[in-house]
Design an enzyme around this catalytic site. Structure first.
Site, mmCIF file in Angstrom:
data_model
loop_
_atom_site.group_PDB
_atom_site.id
_atom_site.type_symbol
_atom_site.label_atom_id
_atom_site.label_comp_id
_atom_site.label_asym_id
_atom_site.label_seq_id
_atom_site.Cartn_x
_atom_site.Cartn_y
_atom_site.Cartn_z
ATOM 1 N N TYR A 72 -31.248 8.051 -86.355
ATOM 2 C CA TYR A 72 -29.933 7.638 -86.851
ATOM 3 C C TYR A 72 -29.853 7.625 -88.381
ATOM 4 C CZ TYR A 72 -27.428 5.991 -82.673
ATOM 5 O OH TYR A 72 -26.731 5.911 -81.500
ATOM 6 N N GLU A 73 -28.656 7.938 -88.881
ATOM 7 C CA GLU A 73 -28.296 7.809 -90.296
ATOM 8 C C GLU A 73 -29.265 8.541 -91.217
ATOM 9 O OE1 GLU A 73 -25.505 6.754 -90.294
ATOM 10 O OE2 GLU A 73 -25.490 5.696 -88.409
ATOM 11 N N GLY A 74 -29.638 9.739 -90.826
ATOM 12 C CA GLY A 74 -30.589 10.520 -91.611
ATOM 13 C C GLY A 74 -31.983 10.293 -91.075
#
Length: 612
Positions: free
Chosen positions: A450-452
């Site tokens: 998630y999120e990078g």
């Protein structure tokens, strides 16, 4: 069956004893966080998450979300739980009062966020961007959006998504193909498809606000390949009357499929198609030249990354709780070290050192990571306050920027590792669905993506966060660490063994980064170290958690001079020692690997990696 007890006592210890939030200066609202007030907030919150969200979360993951006739149906109980969650005020606890929130400092939202993710991660994903989207839009969007959209997001009446990823590209956003074509009324028509959209469709609320990345075509209808050409647009699931805020007809956006995942099955991860959907540009333009094009999304993502870091803490917490519960009941073998001393044929497995190692590793990370995360939440609030000096705000902002990739990656790595190690405590039973720990392991794995993805976070640390502003954040970080060491040394409570190990690890990491810095300044840049960026990030993560554990250790040793420590406090003293003894030595191995490099990674061209 899984069990969960909110770590309320630890939350209160961090707020009142470690951080002393009531005494902090520079942010309105800290003075209201008295011990009595924090108890009044956190005890009911704990009960709600334990008794309402936790059962719904377990059942929802097993039932899953389903796409029926082009609409996502969430698991049974989700809609009711979401309404109850919002009505109880937990969602908007730290939103400004003018937006319908309680106006408490964001550290309280961080605590609620950990409990929400731990008990009902799948359900939490549907509302995970409500607050960050509301804050961003309230800062950057036109007046009609601030009037009609932001209040609905702030109260959970609507939810929000981030629409970044496309099937041909992930983190490399300059490759996106989604376009935004200007319309005569000032809106844009969005064309394109996005994948991996958490909560892209659902039946929890009447409307969903999508924040979409797209490029504006030039006069010839072509789009460029530069990152600064990417802009942020707001697409509402239903069109909105700009004057009244009334929801109108369905927008030209629909979900074509949902992913079938290894975990968080109750969360609908959607493929969204935009077929000329009406959209509104978020940000500013001047003379046709786009400015701060990605700023709105970055503002959201920084909050999202810190929230994702807390998922690692939460999964370590629930894993340790369940492993300990099982280990106290399960009997196997006899041990002379922690023998129960009875005549039974076998001792509880908690008596075995290897079992204790797994559980204490999870506990020491969960509690040390939690202390770190809440400290950063304080910094984040102070960095946004105009009540402290510009220089101090700059220092705190640099520290938050530096800690964000470290926490996001290291914490989610450790959260997954702790969940996996605690599953091991159950033996074969852990691999079955009977005890529920396998669900925790599957769910925890998504945090690393998630999120990078975590490898991207390591590259961000090495290539951006450290070198930016002439390595200013690097200097601030080690200045802060050495200030703490100096204070610890003169406090009269220094444990020389713990302190000596910490100083040695800090010095080694500082010297290692300094070597990279000097090579960079001599023209080599940081590129030669990309293969060991992950090691560098992990070394930082171990150090920052050790720092917080040593501060806790110092605090409790000072208290022990006046009164006898409680079992809770004595346990923390031992966990602090465990982190320094068990985790801190890894910094030496990691720095050795960084210093020597891994040239073998670069020796084989990609085609040579194929097995013949």
């Amino acid at each position: 069956m899984l069990v969960y007890k909110a770590p309320t006592k630890d939350f209160l210890f961090i707020l009142n004893d470690l951080l002393k939030v009531q005494e902090l200066k520079g942010v309105e609202g800290f003075e209201s966080l008295t011990p009595e007030f924090c108890q009044e907030v956190l005890y009911p919150a704990a009960r709600f998450h334990e008794e309402v969200l936790f059962p719904v979360g377990i059942a929802g993951d097993r039932h899953g979300a389903h796409l029926v006739d082009g609409k996502v149906l969430t698991p049974p109980g989700y809609k009711e739980a979401w309404k109850q969650y919002c009505a109880s005020g937990w969602l908007q606890l730290s939103m400004p009062e003018e937006l319908g929130g309680a106006g408490l400092p964001s550290i309280m939202a961080s605590i609620i966020g950990e409990m929400r993710i731990t008990t009902a991660h799948s359900l939490a994903m549907y509302g995970s961007f409500c607050l960050s989207a509301a804050r961003m839009l309230n800062s950057l969007a036109p007046e009609w959006i601030r009037t009609h959209v932001v209040p609905n997001l702030a109260t959970g009446q609507w939810t929000a998504t981030m629409c970044l990823t496309e099937s041909h590209c992930g983190t490399d956003l300059k490759q996106i193909r989604t376009t935004a074509v200007p319309q005569p009324d000032g809106s844009y028509a969005i064309h394109g498809s996005k994948i991996f959209i958490s909560g892209g469709d659902h039946d929890l609320t009447d409307n969903i606000i999508h924040l979409v990345l797209a490029k504006i075509p030039d006069a010839d209808g072509k789009v460029g390949a530069r990152l600064d050409e990417v802009n942020v647009f707001m697409v509402s699931k239903h069109k909105i009357d700009l004057q009244t805020g009334e929801l109108l007809e369905k927008n030209a956006c629909h979900v074509s499929s949902i992913e079938h995942k290894m975990g968080i099955e109750g969360s609908a991860t959607c493929v969204l198609n935009f077929d000329g959907a009406q959209a509104w540009h978020i940000g500013s333009t001047s003379g046709g030249v786009k400015r701060n094009s990605m700023l709105p999304m970055f503002l959201m993502m920084n909050y999202a990354r810190l929230s994702t870091a807390l998922s690692g803490v939460g999964y370590a917490e629930i894993s340790a709780q369940n492993a300990l519960f099982y280990a106290k009941e399960r009997r196997s073998g006899k041990t002379p070290i922690f023998s129960s001393g009875d005549q039974s044929i076998a001792d509880p497995i908690i008596n075995h050192p290897d079992i204790r190692r797994n559980i204490m590793a999870a506990q020491s990370f969960a509690e040390g990571g939690r202390a770190t995360a809440l400290r950063v939440a304080v910094w984040q609030a102070q960095a946004e306050s105009d009540q402290i000096s510009a220089e101090e705000r700059r220092r705190l902002k640099d520290m938050v920027d530096l800690f964000t990739p470290v926490m996001k990656a290291y914490f989610t790595d450790k959260g997954f590792d702790c969940a996996s190690d605690c599953l091991q405590v159950f033996g074969g039973h852990g691999y079955t669905k009977d005890y529920g720990i396998e669900q925790v392991v599957r769910n925890a794995r998504i945090g690393k993506i998630y999120e990078g993805a975590n490898g991207i976070q390591a590259i961000d640390l090495l290539r951006r966060k450290l070198p930016d502003n002439d390595w200013r954040a690097f200097d601030y970080f080690f200045q802060t660490i050495h200030t703490f060491i100096g204070q610890y040394c003169v406090s009269g409570q220094a444990d020389q063994g713990l302190l000596g190990r910490f100083v040695a690890a800090v010095t080694l990491l500082q010297n290692t980064v300094e070597e990279i810095r000097q090579e960079s300044q001599q023209g080599a840049g940081v590129l030669p170290h990309l293969a060991v960026a992950y090691d560098l990030l992990h070394a930082f993560g171990i150090i920052v958690v050790a720092w917080n554990w040593l501060e806790i250790h110092q605090l409790l040793q000072e208290k022990a001079n006046a009164v006898e420590l409680t079992p809770f406090e004595n346990r923390k003293v031992i966990l602090a020692c465990f982190w320094v003894e068990y985790e801190l030595p890894l910094v030496h191995a990691l720095c050795q690997r960084i210093q020597q490099g891994t040239p073998s990674v670069l020796k084989l061209p990609p085609e040579a990696l194929d097995v013949e």
